[in-house]
Design a protein around this motif. Sequence first.
Motif, short mmCIF file in Angstrom:
data_model
loop_
_atom_site.label_atom_id
_atom_site.label_comp_id
_atom_site.label_asym_id
_atom_site.label_seq_id
_atom_site.Cartn_x
_atom_site.Cartn_y
_atom_site.Cartn_z
N SER A 1 0.86 -1.18 0.00
CA SER A 1 0.00 0.00 0.00
C SER A 1 0.90 1.23 0.00
O SER A 1 2.12 1.12 0.06
N LYS A 2 0.29 2.39 -0.07
CA LYS A 2 1.07 3.63 -0.02
C LYS A 2 1.57 3.80 1.41
O LYS A 2 0.81 3.66 2.36
N HIS A 3 2.84 4.10 1.56
CA HIS A 3 3.40 4.33 2.89
C HIS A 3 2.78 5.61 3.44
O HIS A 3 2.73 6.62 2.75
N SER B 1 9.19 -9.68 3.21
CA SER B 1 9.04 -8.38 2.55
C SER B 1 10.23 -8.13 1.64
O SER B 1 10.08 -7.55 0.56
N ILE C 1 6.79 -5.84 8.96
CA ILE C 1 6.82 -4.80 7.94
C ILE C 1 8.10 -4.88 7.13
O ILE C 1 8.10 -4.69 5.93
N ASP C 2 9.20 -5.21 7.76
CA ASP C 2 10.46 -5.24 7.02
C ASP C 2 11.19 -6.57 7.24
O ASP C 2 12.40 -6.60 7.36
N ASN D 1 4.48 -5.27 3.47
CA ASN D 1 4.45 -6.02 4.71
C ASN D 1 3.87 -7.40 4.49
O ASN D 1 3.21 -7.66 3.50
N ARG E 1 6.07 8.20 4.15
CA ARG E 1 7.16 8.37 3.19
C ARG E 1 6.61 8.29 1.77
O ARG E 1 5.52 7.76 1.56
N PRO F 1 6.14 2.77 -1.57
CA PRO F 1 5.21 1.76 -1.08
C PRO F 1 5.58 1.25 0.32
O PRO F 1 6.74 1.28 0.72
N LEU F 2 4.57 0.81 1.03
CA LEU F 2 4.76 0.10 2.30
C LEU F 2 4.52 -1.37 1.98
O LEU F 2 3.46 -1.75 1.49
N LYS G 1 10.31 -7.33 -2.36
CA LYS G 1 11.06 -6.21 -2.94
C LYS G 1 11.91 -6.66 -4.12
O LYS G 1 12.04 -5.96 -5.12
N SER H 1 -5.09 -1.37 -0.58
CA SER H 1 -3.92 -2.24 -0.46
C SER H 1 -4.03 -3.32 -1.52
O SER H 1 -5.12 -3.78 -1.84
#
Length: 172
Positions: free
Chosen positions: A3-5, A24, A19-20, A14, A8, A11-12, A28, A49
Motif C-alpha cells: 500500500s502507499k506508505h 518483505s 513490515i520489514d 508487509n 514516506r 510503497p509500504l 522487494k 492495499s
Amino acid sequence: VMSKHPFRSGPLLNTSGAIDGPYSQIMKKHLTSAQISKAMKFFSKNKMSLLFEVLDPEENEAHIVRYAQEDFGLYLIGARGLDLDSEIVSEEELDCIAEKLGFKRATWRIVPFKEAVKSSRESKGEGFMLRHLTGKVICKIKSESYLATKLISRLSDKKIEHMYKNPNDFIK
C-alpha cells in the motif's frame, strides 16, 4: 501486502509477520521500478492495499509444488480499500489492476462447487481459492496431490513410528 506508505514517498510492503522482515525483502526483489512507479500512481487515486502471492526461486525448495522459472514473480491475488469493512475487489477488477501495474495473475474461472472439488482432486498444483458469485471468499481448497506430498515430506521418524503404532489416527 503493498500500500502507499503513510509517512514516506513510496510503497509500504508487509507480510503477516513483519513490515520489514525477510518475506518483505523477497517481495522487494521481485518489484521493478516501473511496477513501483505505476503502483504509486494507482495509490494516489485509489486508497487501497494490494495483496500478492510471491513465488521466488530461492524459496522454491520450501514449496511442495515445483515451479518453473517463468512462474516466479508477484501474483496479484487481492485488493481492498483501507477501511476495516472494505470488500475485496472482484477477479475482473484484479485482472484490470494487474494489467495496468504489470503484475501476474493466476488463471481463474467460474464453475459449480462440485466441479471445483473435482478439479482439486485431479490437480497437481497447490489448490484453489473459492469465491461465491457475490465475490465473497468462501474457502481455500488444497489439491489432494499437494496434501499427500506435504504429509509425506513432513514425516519425521517420530511421526512414522506413531503412524504404525496408531494407524487409526491417520485414517480419516
